[in-house]
Design an enzyme around this catalytic site. Sequence first.
Site, PDB file in Angstrom:
ATOM      1  N   GLN B 112      -9.229  11.686  -4.143  1.00 57.53           N
ATOM      2  CA  GLN B 112     -10.358  10.758  -4.031  1.00 57.53           C
ATOM      3  C   GLN B 112     -11.067  10.971  -2.699  1.00 57.53           C
ATOM      4  OE1 GLN B 112      -9.077   6.780  -3.330  1.00 57.53           O
ATOM      5  NE2 GLN B 112     -10.871   5.814  -4.229  1.00 57.53           N
ATOM      6  N   SER B 148      -5.590  11.585   0.384  1.00 57.85           N
ATOM      7  CA  SER B 148      -4.241  11.862  -0.111  1.00 57.85           C
ATOM      8  C   SER B 148      -4.290  13.004  -1.123  1.00 57.85           C
ATOM      9  CB  SER B 148      -3.666  10.625  -0.804  1.00 57.85           C
ATOM     10  OG  SER B 148      -3.721   9.517   0.050  1.00 57.85           O
ATOM     11  N   GLU B 231      -8.016   0.892  -9.108  1.00 60.26           N
ATOM     12  CA  GLU B 231      -7.039   1.248  -8.087  1.00 60.26           C
ATOM     13  C   GLU B 231      -6.121   0.064  -7.828  1.00 60.26           C
ATOM     14  OE1 GLU B 231      -8.879   2.610  -4.496  1.00 60.26           O
ATOM     15  OE2 GLU B 231      -6.995   3.327  -3.652  1.00 60.26           O
TER      16      GLU B 231
END
Lengths: 384, 394
Positions: B112, B148, B231
């Site tokens: 993301q 990440s 999320e």
Amino acid sequence: MSTTSPTKTGPVSPVSAQPDLLYSEEEEALRAAVRDLLTDHCGAARVISRAESDTPHDLSLWKALADGMGLAGLLVPEERGGQGATHREAAVVLEELGRAVAPVPYLTSAVVATEALLACADGSEVLTSLASARRIGALAVPLHTAPGAPFPSARAADGVLHGELAGIADAAAADVLLVPAADGGLYAVEADATGVTVTGQTSLDLTRPLGRVTLDGTPGHRVGDAEPAVQRALRAGAGLLASEQLGLAEWSLTETVRYLKDRRQFNRPVGGFQALKHRLAQLWLEVVSLRAAARNAADALAADAVTVGDGPDTAVAVAVAQAYAGQVAVHAAEEALQLHGGIGMTWEHPVHLYLKRAKADSIAYGTAGAHREALAELVDLRTP
Amino acid sequence: MTDAAELRRRTQELLVAQPPATTGRLDFLRARFDAGLAWVHYPEGLGGLNAPRSLQAVVDAELEAAGAPGNDPRRIGIGLGMAAPTILQYGTEEQKRRFLRPLWTGEEVWCQLFSEPGAGSDLAALGTRAARVDEDGWVVDGQKVWTSSAHAARWAILIARTDPDVPKHRGITYFVCDMTDPGVEVRPLRQITGEAEFNEVFLTGVRIPDAHRLGETGDGWRVAQTTLNNERVAIGGMRLPREGGMIGPVARTWRERPELRTHDLHQRLLALWVEAEVARLTGERLRQQLVAGQPGPEGAGMKLGFARLNQQISGLEVELLGAEGLLYDDWTMRRPELVDFTGREAGYRYLRSKGNSIEGGTSEVLLNIVAERVLGLPAEPRTDKDVAWKDLAR
Ligand SMILES: Cc1cc2nc3c(=O)[nH]c(=O)nc-3n(C[C@H](O)[C@H](O)[C@H](O)COP(=O)(O)OP(=O)(O)OC[C@H]3O[C@@H](n4cnc5c(N)ncnc54)[C@H](O)[C@@H]3O)c2cc1C
């Protein structure tokens, strides 16, 4: 346990059966009906003005709830004169009663005294009278007693009872007292029998007053064994109290949010200041969590009643709910008071009723500490 | 309408056609996707059967009983939890067909590309530019951070500024970015635990075809909301057994090592055990609401609760260990593909859990969201609402 749980659509999973933590449509309908009645008949001003009077209990409201709606018999099977519902429904009623700090003996008579009688072989006549709301019952065990803790008892000799029992919730409203005696029996005692005196104690919680019961050569009818009856009653009382605490906490949060959207200082609604928004959001999270814990306890008690079990999981569910609920309800009421500012400190504003009930509830049927101690054994996290 | 019996039948058919014992893992997963048994609530042809979401449990239980391989949801969490629902809602037919299958099987990992050095909580302030260069495409320049799994990812969801002349929320567009493009440079960013789960990502002249735009030009903020909401729910909706979270290792240590016990730690442990159990039940309740089709606002709340609890519990765990709590298992700089709370020791858990109140929206920002969107309290005063992005102070 309800069979409508969406988690049980598949083959039984290796994890144990999941509790149903939602509300059914019937439960929501019950809630709406109780809330309507309370909105009409249990306004804050009425509760406040009654609080200091000689008759703290609102018996006409009790009549409407218990007699009119049949709520007193929810936990009693139909063949014994009740509604044959479960702890899940009783919990919903308690949420609404908590939201209104209603001064009615629901928890004490329709839950605790009723559960005690359900454990007794010989209590049918009294049970039916409580279920039909012809009479109000109270278990003569001090309100602060935790499930599993020792409790005082009366002396039984020559067929009559002697002794003094203090801290009995709603004793003043009771027609029949369930008295544990030193001979191991649980006795049904008519409140107007020879030698019975009930004196009101000045109580922190004005809406659930305590009383002192003195017995002096009083006749009683042995309905069963005290120990199992008291334990069952206290466990159900503790488990369902969490739902009352949930209702209390929800009222505190909702009212405070409403007030802070309205109240302006520094040319803004006070509720727009982040320091307060974060406190309220935090409180919301606690209330949401309490809802899950309280539903879990109610669902476990309901499941136990079906299997006539004494599942250790129910004991855990009750202890978890009570180890958590007290702090949330007190926190909610304390925040409500603080965030209402000066008006919150006044007698005319109802927040004090909620704080007093919340604080008393945090001691009723065992403090959080007592329930944590119980958990230490139940889940094998023993003391050093 | 596809019901439980029908799903059970289809699952058994799949197991007969592709016996798990003799079928390769990837082949099995692809066949499962093609049979519509990947996420049954997705449309037909896209891994689903348009069935109620609640019936996924039926399929999962049958497959688990048969020992079928799973798709490792933890490793592909961003793809499953965030990219997929966004692509499903805003993607073209072609995009859905291209991306969803390898995403679900785990053949392609996603990351993301949202946060930037100058835009974290205030994500809509981002400055990465996407300029339209011709008929079929865009060129992107900028820097992203704390990304990440960027080092493992094949694709990224990316938001970039396409119009600096309008207020910040309106000039953003949402893209799918090819992480193998030569203009994409991923540099590990070592973190507090010693390893590098996340990265800095530099985007220099990255060509993105217009066919990889998700949603309308300038509508990227709205598309991003889908990602962000998912999320939080993805984090809150997890199902755990009792002691299934971080409280588990501490409780075990307590039981197995009586010599570590003290009265003070006992009180704190019991209090946290209760809170962990209540948080688990709250998560379970949220899951039941989602399955019953009544999504509540609990998602944001769950993340708040888990973050605080994880931090308190892991803090207690280090203290309980005393002398051993002074040690750390391994400071080696590595680039793991997933967060592994259970494979590491207490010190790691303590340090890594600090990120739980920052990643996916900080606890402060989530409290604002709860206060404003759930409780309806007034929003913060805004000074940036009607100002073009290019005129904002930076
Ligand atoms: C482990 C980890 C993994 C991550 N992975 C990714 C990823 O894969 N992709 C990605 O795009 N991003 C990722 N992030 C980034 C993450 O989303 C941001 O760090 C986060 O949104 C916060 O932004 P920031 O770091 O710029 O903090 P800032 O926004 O600068 O905040 C600084 C402090 O101010 C507070 N604050 C800010 N605004 C307000 C406000 N309005 N009210 C009150 N307090 C406020 C914050 O809560 C914080 O305490 C990751 C972060 C971590 C820690």
